[in-house]
Design an enzyme around this catalytic site. Structure first.
Site, short mmCIF file in Angstrom:
data_model
loop_
_atom_site.label_atom_id
_atom_site.label_comp_id
_atom_site.label_asym_id
_atom_site.label_seq_id
_atom_site.Cartn_x
_atom_site.Cartn_y
_atom_site.Cartn_z
N LYS A 59 -27.99 2.47 -15.06
CA LYS A 59 -27.48 3.72 -15.65
C LYS A 59 -28.65 4.63 -16.01
O LYS A 59 -29.69 4.15 -16.48
CB LYS A 59 -26.64 3.37 -16.89
CG LYS A 59 -25.91 4.55 -17.50
CD LYS A 59 -25.00 4.09 -18.64
CE LYS A 59 -24.28 5.25 -19.29
NZ LYS A 59 -23.35 4.81 -20.36
N SER A 67 -18.70 6.23 -20.11
CA SER A 67 -19.66 7.09 -19.46
C SER A 67 -20.44 6.41 -18.33
O SER A 67 -21.12 7.11 -17.58
CB SER A 67 -20.65 7.62 -20.50
OG SER A 67 -21.36 6.55 -21.09
N SER A 100 -18.09 2.64 -23.06
CA SER A 100 -18.62 3.16 -21.80
C SER A 100 -18.89 2.15 -20.68
O SER A 100 -19.08 2.55 -19.54
CB SER A 100 -19.89 3.96 -22.05
OG SER A 100 -19.54 5.22 -22.54
N1 GLN Z 1 -16.27 7.84 -25.00
C1 GLN Z 1 -17.03 7.47 -26.13
C2 GLN Z 1 -17.85 8.64 -26.60
O1 GLN Z 1 -17.81 9.62 -25.99
C3 GLN Z 1 -17.91 6.31 -25.80
C4 GLN Z 1 -19.10 6.63 -25.00
C5 GLN Z 1 -20.03 5.47 -24.83
O2 GLN Z 1 -19.65 4.32 -25.02
N2 GLN Z 1 -21.27 5.77 -24.50
O3 GLN Z 1 -18.53 8.57 -27.56
#
Ligand code: GLN
Length: 483
Positions: free
Chosen positions: A79, A154, A178
């Site tokens: 990532k 994400s 994510s």
């Molecule tokens: N969707 C969640 C957020 O926007 C989690 C994102 C993540 O786990 N990096 O904070």
């Protein structure tokens, strides 16, 4: 033959999967695969030279009878918020468009030491803030099963790079879902480890008390293997635990018989009936494997989402202060110091990131901190304690990973509606627990994920459940023939 999108045919892709003992040949095949599926936008940067160099070095070593690491020849996608030495790491942000770290994150270092080959950096929501990989400065990643839909996020690029067969292993990060969300949306396995199980040194921070790096793969044992490689204490990340990691690969193959599963009722609130039915079917497989199942209630779970967003935004507003164009964020601007910083941050950050910096600054400001931030911290403690009570009676808790099927790209425009998509995933991060998402089948030809949550440092239990379930369902085959 299933046609999954405008141009790519699933079966023809999966059939030529990377089955070679020659690491160099494998890298070439993977590059070809990445090129063929470029429309999905899973990668931000592909490191052709670096991957070939590592593969050639490994090949030479194998030929001369040298030692092989545990990941020898396995291709890994990383990532793009995890630092890679000499390889651009953008966080999918314009702010870091040209940022090249001078060091490897501990997890990357460990992967390289075990002869894993990093082939590229995957697309994500900007600074990992999002649930769909739509906020990336480099454009959205497409869902593997329907290119008009989102990949989840994400870590969307990591999940899609696995689904296309370009890599065997991928790293994601999970602050509020994510890893699990895109794993569910693309029918792969994603594990969010216990907070402190895996070093975060070299991870570009979003919300430091919630962030965790974790493994993703198409099957359980690959997930276990990658976890085994990256887990452990790290003097460069003082939040890591000194507890010895288990032998996850070996543990995963242990029978799941006798494990006690609690089905979290609230996790099924407001969920499409067809999705619920799929998840219940999946839990039925665990039961068939000899687990006991019982419905449980977690009334406080509904407060996890607001508490999470307050805490995550507060922490992000502080973490992202370092991007001022002086030390980090290499954009240029003219004028006085303040003017320059304003310009750099205005241009460098996308809309969602800015929204969170504003809201985070607000909830921490004098006069509001007590009402918002401190209250959220108390809710967090309560959620942690409620989970701990449940783990007195259960080895794992089950619920869907996502409340809906992958939506169409661009369909969700309200930030609040997007935040609601994390209803099932964020409580786990507040409590620092491990959780896994495993493929649970399809509704309308779109994948559904089963989420299993374990007690602290019980990743092995989750892998055991996943392994038994995989043996029963053969879910890795679903990447070829969804339905
Ligand atoms: N969707 C969640 C957020 O926007 C989690 C994102 C993540 O786990 N990096 O904070």
């Amino acid at each position: 033959m299933v046609c999954v999108g405008p141009s790519v045919r699933l079966n023809s892709l999966s059939e030529q999967f990377l089955d070679s003992d020659d690491p160099v040949e494998k890298v070439y095949k993977a590059l070809e695969r990445i090129e063929k599926t470029r429309g999905l936008n899973a990668f931000i940067t592909v490191d052709k030279e670096g991957a070939l160099r590592s593969a050639e070095e490994l090949k030479r070593r194998i030929r001369t009878g040298g030692k092989k690491g545990r990941l020898a020849g396995l291709l890994v996608a990383v990532k793009d918020n995890i630092s890679t030495r000499g390889l651009r790491t953008t966080c999918a942000s314009r702010m870091l468009e040209n940022y090249v770290p001078v060091y490897d994150a501990t997890v990357v270092e460990k992967i390289k030491m075990e002869d894993g080959i990093v082939i590229g950096k995957t697309n994500m929501d900007e600074f990992a803030m999002g649930s769909s990989t739509e906020t990336s400065f480099f454009g959205p990643t497409r869902n593997f099963f329907d290119h008009s839909r989102v990949s989840g996020g994400s870590s969307g690029g990591s999940a899609v790079s696995l689904a296309t067969g370009a890599v065997e292993l991928a790293l994601g990060s999970d602050t509020g879902g994510s890893i699990r969300n895109p794993a569910a949306f693309n029918s792969v396995v994603g594990l969010k480890p216990t907070y402190g199980r895996v070093s975060r040194y070299g991870l570009i921070a979003y919300a430091s008390s919630l962030d965790q790096i974790g493994p993703m793969a198409r099957d359980t044992l690959s997930t276990a293997l990658l976890l085994q490689v990256i887990a452990g204490s790290d003097p460069r990340d003082l939040t890591t635990s000194s507890r010895e990691p288990s032998n996850y690969v070996e543990e995963a193959t242990r029978e799941a018989r006798g494990l006690r599963i609690g089905i979290v009722k609230e996790g099924f609130m407001n969920i499409d009936e067809k999705i619920s039915a799929k998840v219940y079917d999946a839990i039925g497989v665990l039961e068939k494997n000899g687990c006991s199942v019982e419905e449980v209630s977690f009334p406080f779970m509904k407060y996890a989402l607001p508490a999470y967003y307050i805490i995550a935004m507060a922490e992000c507003s502080s973490n992202l202060a370092r991007f001022d164009g002086i030390r980090y964020g290499g954009r240029r601007a003219e004028g006085r110091w303040e003017e320059r910083i304003v310009k750099i941050r205005t241009e460098g950050f996308g809309e969602e990131v800015k929204r969170r910096i504003f809201l985070g600054t607000f909830v921490l400001s004098a006069g509001y901190k007590e009402d918002f931030y401190m209250k959220a911290c108390r809710v967090r403690r309560k959620i942690h304690d409620d989970f701990k009570l449940l783990f007195r009676d259960f080895d794992a808790l089950a619920m869907p990973t996502m409340p809906v099927l992958p939506w169409r790209t661009g369909e969700i425009v309200s930030p609040l509606e997007m935040y609601m998509m994390d209803f099932e995933t964020v409580a786990v991060n507040l409590a620092g627990l491990p959780a896994i998402s495993i493929p649970a089948g399809f509704v309308n030809s779109l994948p559904v994920g089963l989420q299993l949550v374990g007690d602290h440092f019980e990743e092995a239990t989750l892998l055991r459940l996943s392994y038994g379930y995989e043996a029963e369902t053969g879910f890795t085959k679903w990447l070829r023939t969804p339905g």
